[in-house]
Design a protein around this motif. Structure first.
Motif, PDB file in Angstrom:
ATOM      1  N   ILE A 134     -45.884  30.046 -39.363  1.00 27.18           N
ATOM      2  CA  ILE A 134     -46.766  28.282 -38.746  1.00 27.18           C
ATOM      3  C   ILE A 134     -48.096  28.517 -38.770  1.00 27.18           C
ATOM      4  O   ILE A 134     -48.675  29.321 -39.260  1.00 27.18           O
ATOM      5  N   GLY A 135     -48.522  27.313 -39.029  1.00 28.96           N
ATOM      6  CA  GLY A 135     -50.022  26.787 -38.564  1.00 28.96           C
ATOM      7  C   GLY A 135     -50.307  26.335 -37.101  1.00 28.96           C
ATOM      8  O   GLY A 135     -49.781  25.683 -36.750  1.00 28.96           O
ATOM      9  N   MET A 136     -51.083  26.774 -36.186  1.00 32.19           N
ATOM     10  CA  MET A 136     -50.979  26.228 -35.586  1.00 32.19           C
ATOM     11  C   MET A 136     -52.852  25.503 -35.335  1.00 32.19           C
ATOM     12  O   MET A 136     -54.387  27.356 -35.566  1.00 32.19           O
ATOM     13  N   MET A 137     -53.173  25.393 -34.570  1.00 28.32           N
ATOM     14  CA  MET A 137     -54.660  25.060 -34.344  1.00 28.32           C
ATOM     15  C   MET A 137     -54.726  24.560 -32.458  1.00 28.32           C
ATOM     16  O   MET A 137     -53.815  23.563 -31.561  1.00 28.32           O
ATOM     17  N   PHE A 138     -55.752  25.612 -31.990  1.00 28.11           N
ATOM     18  CA  PHE A 138     -56.007  25.780 -30.808  1.00 28.11           C
ATOM     19  C   PHE A 138     -56.638  24.574 -30.126  1.00 28.11           C
ATOM     20  O   PHE A 138     -57.895  24.215 -30.233  1.00 28.11           O
ATOM     21  N   GLN A 139     -56.755  24.988 -28.439  1.00 27.38           N
ATOM     22  CA  GLN A 139     -57.913  23.742 -28.150  1.00 27.38           C
ATOM     23  C   GLN A 139     -59.171  23.653 -28.029  1.00 27.38           C
ATOM     24  O   GLN A 139     -59.190  22.104 -29.098  1.00 27.38           O
ATOM     25  N   ASN A 140     -59.888  25.204 -28.609  1.00 24.97           N
ATOM     26  CA  ASN A 140     -61.194  25.239 -28.678  1.00 24.97           C
ATOM     27  C   ASN A 140     -61.371  26.208 -29.943  1.00 24.97           C
ATOM     28  O   ASN A 140     -61.785  26.679 -30.568  1.00 24.97           O
ATOM     29  N   TYR A 141     -60.580  25.615 -30.535  1.00 24.23           N
ATOM     30  CA  TYR A 141     -60.131  26.091 -32.170  1.00 24.23           C
ATOM     31  C   TYR A 141     -59.968  27.332 -32.866  1.00 24.23           C
ATOM     32  O   TYR A 141     -59.333  27.258 -33.858  1.00 24.23           O
ATOM     33  N   ALA A 142     -61.059  28.032 -31.817  1.00 21.39           N
ATOM     34  CA  ALA A 142     -61.054  29.513 -31.750  1.00 21.39           C
ATOM     35  C   ALA A 142     -60.737  29.359 -32.897  1.00 21.39           C
ATOM     36  O   ALA A 142     -60.219  30.887 -33.737  1.00 21.39           O
ATOM     37  N   LEU A 143     -62.043  29.128 -33.763  1.00 22.63           N
ATOM     38  CA  LEU A 143     -62.195  29.798 -35.167  1.00 22.63           C
ATOM     39  C   LEU A 143     -62.778  31.331 -34.778  1.00 22.63           C
ATOM     40  O   LEU A 143     -63.319  31.999 -33.933  1.00 22.63           O
ATOM     41  N   PHE A 144     -63.179  31.890 -35.998  1.00 20.12           N
ATOM     42  CA  PHE A 144     -63.060  33.311 -35.850  1.00 20.12           C
ATOM     43  C   PHE A 144     -64.920  33.704 -36.262  1.00 20.12           C
ATOM     44  O   PHE A 144     -65.452  32.854 -36.720  1.00 20.12           O
ATOM     45  N   PRO A 145     -65.544  33.662 -34.800  1.00 24.49           N
ATOM     46  CA  PRO A 145     -67.095  33.471 -34.968  1.00 24.49           C
ATOM     47  C   PRO A 145     -68.030  34.215 -35.986  1.00 24.49           C
ATOM     48  O   PRO A 145     -68.663  33.769 -35.945  1.00 24.49           O
ATOM     49  N   HIS A 146     -67.510  35.435 -36.123  1.00 26.75           N
ATOM     50  CA  HIS A 146     -68.130  35.881 -37.206  1.00 26.75           C
ATOM     51  C   HIS A 146     -67.820  35.745 -38.514  1.00 26.75           C
ATOM     52  O   HIS A 146     -68.625  36.664 -39.179  1.00 26.75           O
ATOM     53  N   MET A 147     -67.234  34.881 -39.064  1.00 30.37           N
ATOM     54  CA  MET A 147     -66.537  34.938 -40.335  1.00 30.37           C
ATOM     55  C   MET A 147     -67.379  32.954 -40.354  1.00 30.37           C
ATOM     56  O   MET A 147     -68.048  32.584 -39.936  1.00 30.37           O
ATOM     57  N   SER A 148     -67.852  33.037 -42.159  1.00 26.29           N
ATOM     58  CA  SER A 148     -68.091  31.995 -42.394  1.00 26.29           C
ATOM     59  C   SER A 148     -66.508  30.657 -42.393  1.00 26.29           C
ATOM     60  O   SER A 148     -65.812  31.200 -42.449  1.00 26.29           O
TER      61      SER A 148
END
Lengths: 259, 288, 355
Positions: free
Chosen positions: C77-91
């Motif tokens: 599945i693909g999921m987009m989270f409320q505050n995006y939950a991007l990995f802060p340590h990755m570009s």
């Protein structure tokens, strides 16, 4: 208000002077040729050269660094584990367990040190480096748990869920997302543990047998016999190492609750 | 957060067990052992069997010299704490509310840097300043060349200076944390209501920073009362404290039970003082 | 493209039902909006489809396969989270590449697909930035690219635009719609913003207390709400209570309104003597100062007038009730508070709802 601000800033500079002047004086006198600290100042690293042949101090130094390193490894591992449990689970007795971290920080080291002396005597743990290590880890643990816990408290848990939705197995998630994000907190906690152990005097003083000591204990003995610039020299080295470790810590772990 | 069920309990135990087992063996059991030891009539070092007694606590009451030491230690703790507050609070205020940006970060680091560096070495560094012919002596003679040689070392003030130097960063740290938590808009609101600087500080800023002041005071008072190394190095024979007496019982006279009793009396006294002040402090801090 | 079916889903938290026997089907390639107040169960349903929540009863089927025992990372599945939950340590590039790398795709393929995904969300050139260095809208695009690059079967969006300001949100709604059409992926999103749900969705479902209140195309649900809750949650509505007095030969019902006056409207199997609740949208009401009261026209007195740019909101006291209406700002000018007015509407705009 303007005047008040200026006065406050001036006061802060005075406080910094108060904190650093004695240390600077001590460091400078370690480079003075005179064994009696006589002036005028004459630059000579003779006392540092003398250190290199002082086997007692060198042995004590090796003990100090060795204990600090082993202490860091043990305290960081055990402390991080406990911090993880506190952050991830809510369970009965958690509050009491967290409160129990305060006695090692708050009770005077004199009391803790003598208590260890009594108890270790009874359960037949001999005075020595192992006993000192036991004590240092105990004092370091609360700091590691608090520092790593602070990092965990702001850990964005949604990124772990995000990793799972992207197909990462739990192990991949831990290795590629959780661990790198926790690393600054764990390294910060580890540096704290190193500093606590490397600077610890009181506990070591009560647990060190005659002849096998750590650096601070050795220096204390020397001070009580009388001051020599050699003490200035080794003290300066200790201060430089401690402050270096602390500056490293500051890089990994922000103090003061900003950001 | 998951509530502990059977499955989690094992994980929690595995994670916290080692750390708390360690703390039990090295902190909690030793403190209990020490308490027990304070009731023994013979030192554990003596091979004969010992029996329980209250004589060490009675000795404290019967011998005024130890009561005197206790009073001196408490007084020393109070003096050091008050000095730290008077010197540290304005410094924390400057750091939190006057200095901004990168300077603040740098100066904050400068303040906490000595905090962890070796207390023994820092105490030793004061002997370099206070001894005859030291920096303080030299400085006085620049101003007044005819003054007699100044020897501040081995005096009560020297002990106070050394302890203040050791513990001042605690006070600055805790006060800074609660001062910088005060929202600037609260201060602006007080100003908009017409508060002058004096009233602003007395009625708004100081009361709101009280948690930091009290935390700092407790963190300084407790170890200062129990200090023995600083008085030994800077006070010599003159600045006798209860901490020094405890140390002697363990290292010189080997009367462990009496040393243990003195330790617990000291802890008890400190705890009583903190408990006595606690209700008043809590009342002032309601809502913070 | 895939279908997702949920059958008889039940999930309880401490005896409170977050999902209470929910059954629904998400069709291939459609954009489906789950709408409801907080705690209505919409997020629980989304997280159950993702695999973060295990159901107490019922099943989730993706392409007809029960995924009950399948862990999150194996559900594709693909999921987009409320505050995006991007990995802060990755570009940006590393964030997008993550899903492909953990699947062990070859290096060249990862690079190519990351570029394609970033081009699709129009973020080319920002590959080496860290999430912190991006604006909210850009972070959102990264999150979308990251969720889509693995070509998942379903895309799940949890309050996808909640963290953006209003202007950016409208821009991203258009963008999201464009990308979703382009990829053609079955998409389920959760929102509490009714406007967002109406704008974006092919179909919507309104949730309350863990149950589906109504499901259908946005216009259908808006124009023909079936319950008072649905009418009030999706848009605004006035509720008029009345009693059926007669059924006309053409099938329209004559209703005596409690606030006074009479209405004609279409009922579903109504009969004389029955009490009914009718919903009436504020924009469907005509306000005039010179007409007569009568059937579907009641007299009232203007209480207050709020000008809001493209329209004006009037609150009018009619009998014992206050009716709200919107009036387009044409050239007619406003009617002053205190004026006597007549409110009228077409019979088609009175919708019978269950209380």
């Amino acid at each position: 208000m303007k005047l008040g601000s200026t006065l406050l800033t001036a006061h802060l500079w005075l406080v910094l002077a108060f904190l650093y002047v004695p240390i600077v004086v001590m460091a400078v006198l370690g480079f003075n040729a005179s064994p009696l600290y006589a002036l005028p100042f004459e630059f000579d690293p003779v006392w540092y050269r003398a250190l290199t042949s002082n086997t007692k101090l060198i042995d004590a130094g090796i003990h100090s660094v060795g204990i600090a390193i082993v202490n860091t490894i043990i305290a960081t591992t055990l402390g991080t584990m406990a911090a993880l449990a506190f952050a991830r689970y809510s369970f009965r007795g958690k509050t009491i367990m967290q409160l129990l971290l305060f006695p090692p920080i708050a009770i005077p080291w004199l009391v803790i040190g003598t208590a260890m002396l009594v108890f270790f005597f009874w359960i037949d743990i001999k005075r020595g480096l192992f006993a000192i290590l036991l004590g240092h880890v105990a004092l370091s643990l609360p700091y590691v748990i608090v520092v790593v816990g602070a990092r965990l408290a702001t850990f964005p848990h949604a990124v772990e869920e995000a990793a799972a939705t992207l197909g990462a197995t739990p192990w991949q998630t831990f290795r590629r997302v959780t661990a790198p994000l926790l690393a600054p907190g764990v390294i910060g906690g580890g540096l704290f543990a190193f500093a606590v152990s490397f600077d610890q005097f009181v506990i070591s003083y009560f647990l060190a047998p005659a002849g096998v000591t750590t650096l601070p204990v050795e220096i204390y003995g020397a001070i009580r016999k009388g001051f020599t610039p050699e003490i200035n020299a080794i003290s300066t080295i200790i201060i430089v190492v401690s402050m270096g470790v602390l500056l490293l810590t500051a890089r990994f772990y922000r103090f003061g609750g900003e950001r | 957060m998951a509530v502990a069920d059977q499955r989690n309990r094992g994980t929690i135990l595995a994670l916290t067990g080692p750390a708390y087992l360690w703390l039990t063996v090295t902190i909690f059991l030793p403190l209990s052992a020490m308490l027990y030891c304070s009731f023994l009539d013979k030192s554990p070092l003596v091979p004969q069997p010992a029996s329980l007694t209250l004589k060490h606590y009675a000795a404290f009451i019967e011998r005024p010299v130890y009561q005197q030491l206790m009073l001196w230690s408490l007084e020393l703790g109070a003096v050091v704490t008050i000095c730290c507050l008077i010197i540290g609070y304005p410094a924390a205020l400057a750091l939190a509310k006057v200095i901004k940006g990168r300077w603040r970060e740098a100066m904050f680091l400068m303040v906490v840097l000595p905090f962890w560096s070796n207390a023994l070495v820092r105490t030793f560094s004061w002997t370099m300043v206070l001894r005859p012919g030291g920096l303080a002596d030299q400085a006085i003679h620049v101003v007044a060349p005819d003054a007699p040689a100044l020897n501040l070392l081995y005096s009560y003030p020297a002990v106070v200076v050394g302890l203040v130097h050791s513990y001042l960063p605690y006070m600055i740290l805790t006060c800074y944390i609660s001062l910088q938590a005060i929202d600037d808009s609260v201060i602006e609101a007080a100003r908009s209501l017409g508060a002058r600087s004096g009233a602003l500080f007395r009625r708004v800023v100081f009361p709101m920073s009280l948690p930091g002041v009290l935390a700092g005071s407790a963190l300084i008072f407790v170890p200062a009362v129990g200090s023995f190394m600083e008085p030994r190095i800077l006070g010599g024979a003159k600045g006798a404290t209860l901490g020094m007496a405890v140390e002697e019982q363990f290292t010189v006279t080997a009367n462990w039970p009496f040393g243990a009793a003195l330790s617990f009396l000291m802890l008890g006294a400190v705890l009583l003082i903190c408990l006595a002040l606690y209700p008043a402090a809590r009342k002032r801090m309601e809502g913070l | 493209m895939s279908t997702v079916t949920v059958t008889d889903a039940v999930k309880k938290y401490d005896a409170v039902a977050a999902l209470d026997s929910v059954t629904m089907t998400f069709r291939e390639g459609e954009l489906f909006g789950l709408l409801g107040p907080s705690g209505s169960g919409k997020t629980t349903l989304l997280r159950a489809i993702a695999g973060f929540v295990s159901l107490d009863r019922g099943q989730v089927l993706i392409d007809g396969q029960n995924v009950g025992g399948v862990p999150v990372h194996a559900r594709n599945i693909g999921m987009m989270f409320q505050n995006y939950a991007l990995f802060p340590h990755m570009s940006v590039a590393e964030n997008v590449a993550f899903g492909l790398e953990v699947r062990g795709r070859p290096r060249e393929e990862v690079a190519r697909r990351v570029n394609e995904a970033l081009a699709m969300v129009r973020l080319g050139g920002l590959e080496q930035r860290k999430p912190k260095q991006l604006s909210g809208g850009q972070q959102q695009r990264v999150a979308l690219a990251r969720a889509l690059v693995t070509r998942p079967k379903v895309l799940l969006l949890d309050e996808p635009l909640g963290a953006l300001d209003k202007h950016l949100r409208q821009e991203m709604q258009v963008e999201l719609r464009r990308i979703q059409r382009q990829v053609g992926i079955t998409t389920i999103f959760v929102t509490h913003d009714q406007e967002e749900a109406l704008t974006l969705s092919d179909r919507i479902a309104i949730f309350n207390f863990g149950r589906i209140i109504q499901e259908g195309a946005p216009m259908e649900v808006y124009e023909r709400p079936v319950t008072k809750f649905a009418a009030g949650f999706l848009g605004e509505a006035n509720f008029l209570q009345g009693r059926v007095t007669a059924i006309e030969p053409n099938g329209l019902a004559r209703v005596a309104l409690d606030l006074g006056g009479e209405a004609l409207c279409r009922l579903i199997g109504g009969q004389a003597g029955q009490t009914v609740l009718l919903a009436l949208r504020p924009e469907k009401i005509k306000l005039s100062t010179d007409s007569q009261a009568g059937t579907n026209a009641v007299r009232g007195k203007v209480l207050d007038v709020v000008f809001s740019g493209n329209s004006t909101t009037y609150r009018v006291r009619v009998g014992n009730q206050v009716i709200t209406l919107f009036r387009q700002n044409l050239a007619q000018g406003t009617v002053a508070p205190g004026s006597e007015v007549v409110l009228s509407w077409s019979p088609d705009h009175l919708v019978q709802v269950t209380p």
